[in-house]
Design an enzyme around this catalytic site. Structure first.
Site, short mmCIF file in Angstrom:
data_model
loop_
_atom_site.label_atom_id
_atom_site.label_comp_id
_atom_site.label_asym_id
_atom_site.label_seq_id
_atom_site.Cartn_x
_atom_site.Cartn_y
_atom_site.Cartn_z
N PHE A 1 0.85 -1.09 0.21
CA PHE A 1 -0.06 -0.30 0.22
C PHE A 1 1.04 1.13 0.26
O PHE A 1 1.77 1.30 0.91
CB PHE A 1 -0.94 0.07 1.25
CG PHE A 1 -1.65 1.23 1.36
CD1 PHE A 1 -3.16 1.49 1.02
CD2 PHE A 1 -0.84 2.48 1.86
CE1 PHE A 1 -3.73 2.63 1.30
CE2 PHE A 1 -1.82 3.75 1.97
CZ PHE A 1 -3.13 3.77 1.51
N GLU A 2 0.68 2.22 -1.08
CA GLU A 2 1.47 3.43 -0.72
C GLU A 2 0.74 4.45 -1.75
O GLU A 2 0.17 4.00 -2.78
CB GLU A 2 2.85 3.09 -1.36
CG GLU A 2 3.30 2.73 -2.70
CD GLU A 2 4.76 2.55 -2.89
OE1 GLU A 2 5.35 2.47 -2.17
OE2 GLU A 2 4.90 2.30 -4.16
N ILE A 3 0.50 5.71 -1.32
CA ILE A 3 0.01 6.92 -2.24
C ILE A 3 1.08 7.57 -2.18
O ILE A 3 1.79 8.08 -1.27
CB ILE A 3 -1.07 7.30 -1.35
CG1 ILE A 3 -2.31 6.34 -1.46
CG2 ILE A 3 -1.62 8.46 -2.29
CD1 ILE A 3 -3.56 7.03 -0.51
#
Length: 357
Positions: free
Chosen positions: A255-257
């Protein structure tokens, strides 16, 4: 007083006079230029991490089509279809049916018609499918295969997770140095990485891309944990610059933004090319979360530009982040608040928090 200096003094006097007039006659201008406001923008810490302040109310008051130049990126194979459908459907339910951000799917092989049909049916957003260039995915010819095979066999004996896998190493290398170079991503500024078989537990009633854009954030995460030392025995010695120790903490990058420009810069490209030349993705098992995203965030970003999305409930086996308290209630989260990795001994969130104290 000579003539040029006289004009400079006159201009400064006019500017100062206008500033005071606007300060008292225009409330908005006065608020923006106040010493307290300037101080708040210069300071990177109020004694606690930024997420503790919560998301400003006005962010919950806007919904509709995407307002930020951003994309959802999913790396997948045709065989991942069922897991992709689970992830995509949950993201649509909890967030993207309101904002309609586009999707880009990437694969080292061409996507088949079934994959394209079933994924495109799940969303009203634009969907694109891209082929990863051969040299961006597969093990480089420069790698000594005898040495790499011996390293994998040693990891198998020591039960190192994914220690046997060349495709896993290909994925880590691609996510570290090549995903942001793909033609389909060049038109975007921000991205949200989503993987197959994950869960989103909560309604997300604001746009996290706006948090990134408005707050000048460059990297966002939900889980941070310690790396397995056996996968990176020489990495720290390869990159350290005066530092003698490393605490093994890294962002769990499934998960990464993030801001794509963080990776596109010349500094990062040279950093990746240097480490890639050492062969550690194949002679060891360097991961993109530990190597690329942890070191780069530390080297090229301020601490306040790295954001913990506390209110995004998320699970990737075997760990999950479940929002607590008011965030759990506001997001109508269905995860058990007691099943939360944040404060487990293996979590690095406490170390992140301490940076702001």
């Amino acid at each position: 007083m000579n003539t040029p200096l006289r004009y400079i003094v006159l201009v400064l006097g006019v500017l100062i006079g206008l500033h005071f007039i606007l300060t008292f006659s225009n409330e908005g201008y006065g608020r923006v230029t106040s010493f307290d406001n300037i101080k708040s923008h210069l300071s990177t810490s109020n004694g606690h991490p930024p997420y503790a302040d919560g998301v400003p109310k006005e962010y919950f008051e806007t919904t509709g089509n995407a307002t930020v130049n951003a994309v959802i990126v999913m790396l997948a194979r045709n065989s991942d279809l069922n897991g992709i459908i689970q992830s995509m459907k949950q993201l649509e339910w909890t967030f993207n049916h309101k904002y309609h951000y586009p999707y880009v799917f990437l694969n080292e092989e061409e996507f088949d018609n079934e994959f394209k049909t079933r994924t495109s049916e799940l969303t009203d957003s634009k969907v694109e499918y891209g082929l990863i260039p051969h040299d961006h995915w597969f093990q480089p010819d420069s790698i000594d295969e005898v040495k790499a095979t011996a390293a994998r066999e040693d990891m198998i004996k020591n039960n190192v997770i994914y220690g046997h896998s060349v495709p896993y190493r290909n994925m880590c290398r691609f996510n570290s140095g090549f995903f942001y170079r793909h033609e389909l991503l060049k038109k975007y500024k921000y991205y949200w990485r989503v993987e197959p078989d994950i869960k989103f537990f909560c309604d997300l009633n604001y746009d996290p891309f706006r948090i990134m854009q408005d707050g000048n954030k460059v990297y966002g995460f939900t889980v941070s944990l310690y790396e397995y030392p056996a996968t990176i025995p020489t990495l720290w010695d390869t990159v350290k610059d005066g530092g003698e120790t490393y605490n093994l903490c890294h962002f769990w990058s499934n998960f990464e933004i993030g801001d794509l420009d963080l990776w596109r810069g010349e500094a990062y490209t040279k950093f990746f090319d240097f480490l890639d030349s050492k062969g550690g993705f194949y002679y060891e098992r360097w991961g993109d979360g530990f190597y690329a995203h942890n070191f780069v965030a530390a080297l090229f970003a301020r601490k306040d530009q790295i954001h913990f999305f506390e209110d995004i409930g998320y699970r990737h086996e075997p760990f999950q982040h479940c929002p607590q308290g008011a965030s759990h209630a506001r997001g109508k989260c269905y995860c058990d608040p007691k099943q939360n990795f944040d404060r487990e001994w293996y979590s690095c969130l406490n170390r992140y928090d301490k940076m702001f104290q």
